[in-house]
Each structure stands twice: as structure tokens, then as C-alpha cells.
Design an enzyme around this catalytic site. Structure first.
Site, short mmCIF file in Angstrom:
data_model
loop_
_atom_site.label_atom_id
_atom_site.label_comp_id
_atom_site.label_asym_id
_atom_site.label_seq_id
_atom_site.Cartn_x
_atom_site.Cartn_y
_atom_site.Cartn_z
N THR A 1 0.87 -1.17 0.00
CA THR A 1 0.00 0.00 0.00
C THR A 1 0.90 1.22 0.00
O THR A 1 1.99 1.18 0.57
CB THR A 1 -0.91 0.02 1.25
OG1 THR A 1 -1.46 1.34 1.42
CG2 THR A 1 -0.13 -0.32 2.50
N CYS B 1 -1.88 5.11 -5.34
CA CYS B 1 -2.69 4.29 -4.45
C CYS B 1 -2.85 2.97 -5.18
O CYS B 1 -3.17 2.96 -6.38
CB CYS B 1 -4.04 4.94 -4.16
SG CYS B 1 -5.16 3.88 -3.23
#
Length: 238
Positions: free
Chosen positions: A83, A197
Site C-alpha cells: 500500500t 494508491c
């Protein structure tokens, strides 16, 4: 071959893409029946998202540090935090480890520099776009000029990530909005745009726009594959 450590689940949809990319990368590089050696810990994202929302990064760092230690205990030779946003607590996670951390911003910046990109747009959560842990790393360590969207566009991107993409929801309206924001960054002088992202690449990809896109999931995974197989002798490949 080194064992890749994956700290995932943020969200599980993007972690699934990581897992696929890592195994496909190893198979492409080594051939035959080869696949990636992986130690994976997938967290409950609801716990992490709650801590993000209230700004309790200290508890988040402890939670992810414990998970990272489990990945190392499972035999990992290095760690990937799967992430972008939770690299905010990368220093605290790294302090818990005796194995290297493969930082997603470093992998992305190295790809940009190698391609001769110096001015780049950045999309991601509000944390990633606005705070120094990511944007500042690109600027300070690699000399990149990083552009982010305006306030309204940042809110649109952030909200879409959490209310749709992290829940596996894909809509044409959101794709259109993201492409508008990408093209606006291009108009402001960005030579390329970072999909900062890991869920954004589920919504938009290079086929959707002539603006060069840098998918951090794909870049991070490719860097991990190269690191994992660097010691595999040519005779063992294929």
C-alpha cells in the site's frame, strides 16, 4: 530465490493484484514451473482504515509492525508494504525488522528517473498527496518536481478510493473524473502521473489515456521480483 515478504490486505483487492504480478513476474523471468516464494500477512483493513480516519498513526504503526514481524518470522528475506498510504509508518515498521524494506516510493522514483521524467503528477489518498512521507521523499531524494491536484480534485480522489475502490466498486463516472484530473495535471506541466494508491490501477490504466501512467503496484512488484531472483544462476532458469 529470495522469499518475498508481503504486508497486505490494504485492500485485499490490490493485494490480490500484487500476488498475481509477483508470480507472473517470476514465471516470466525464470520460466518453467517457477513461481514466487512468498510470506504473506493480510491484515483486516477495517482496523487500519479506522486508525487512519482518527489519525492514530502510532497504533497503526504498532499493528503493522507486529504483522511485519510475523512476515519475517514466516521466512521472508525482505518486506513489501503493499500500500502507498501506510508507508507513512514505514520507519516504525522498518525498526521492527532485521530484513530490508523495499519502499514503494523509491521503486517508483527510480522508474521515473530512468525514463527521464522530472515533473510528475501524484494521485493517491489525501495522506499520500499532501504529506511529506511520500511526496517529500520523491522530491528530496530524487529531485522530482511533484504536482498534486487542487483541493476539490484531491477530495474527489480520496473519497473515491475509500468509498468505492477499497470496496471493489468500479464506476464509469469515477473513471471519467479521474481521467479529467489526470489530464488537468498534464495541462499543468506533468510529464506523467503516478497512480499512488494501489487501488487506482483497478479503475484506470494506460489504455484509458495518452498521459503516461506509473502504476505503483506494478512497479513495486517488478522491483521485488528482480530483487528476489537476482541470485538465481542462469543455469537454474527455464
Amino acid at each position: 530465490m529470495k522469499t518475498i515478504g508481503m504486508l497486505g490486505g490494504m485492500s485485499w483487492e490490490s493485494t490480490a493484484n500484487y500476488y498475481k504480478a509477483l508470480n507472473e513476474g517470476v514465471k516470466d523471468a525464470l520460466g518453467g514451473f517457477h513461481s514466487a516464494k512468498i510470506s504473506l500477512y493480510s491484515v483486516d483493513f477495517d482496523e487500519v482504515e479506522t486508525l487512519q480516519a482518527i489519525g492514530d498513526w502510532e497504533t497503526a504503526a504498532t499493528l503493522l509492525g507486529d504483522a511485519a514481524a510475523s512476515v519475517e518470522a514466516g521466512g521472508a528475506d525482505f518486506l513489501m508494504i503493499c500500500t502507498n498510504t501506510m508507508h507513512k509508518v514505514a520507519p516504525e515498521i522498518e525498526a521492527r525488522l532485521s530484513i530490508p524494506l523495499l519502499h514503494i516510493a523509491d521503486a517508483t522514483a527510480e522508474a521515473l528517473v530512468a525514463d527521464g521524467i522530472s515533473r510528475v503528477g501524484l494521485l493517491g489518498t489525501r495522506f499520500t498527496m499532501e504529506e511529506a512521507f511520500y511526496r517529500g521523499r520523491l522530491e528530496d531524494r530524487y529531485g522530482l518536481d511533484v504536482l498534486i491536484p487542487g483541493e476539490e480534485a484531491r477530495e474527489d480522489v480520496h473519497t473515491t478510493i475509500f468509498s468505492e475502490l477499497c470496496l471493489g466498486k468500479i464506476t464509469d463516472a469515477s473513471r471519467t473524473r479521474f481521467l479529467e484530473i489526470i489530464h488537468a495535471l498534464k495541462e499543468e506541466g506533468a510529464e506523467a502521473v503516478i497512480l499512488g494508491c494501489t487501488e487506482i490501477a483497478i479503475l484506470v490504466n494506460q489504455q484509458d489515456t495518452p498521459v503516461p501512467l506509473y502504476d505503483t503496484t506494478a512497479i513495486h512488484a517488478a522491483k521485488a521480483v528482480a530483487f528476489a531472483i537476482e541470485s538465481v544462476p542462469p543455469a537454474a532458469r527455464g
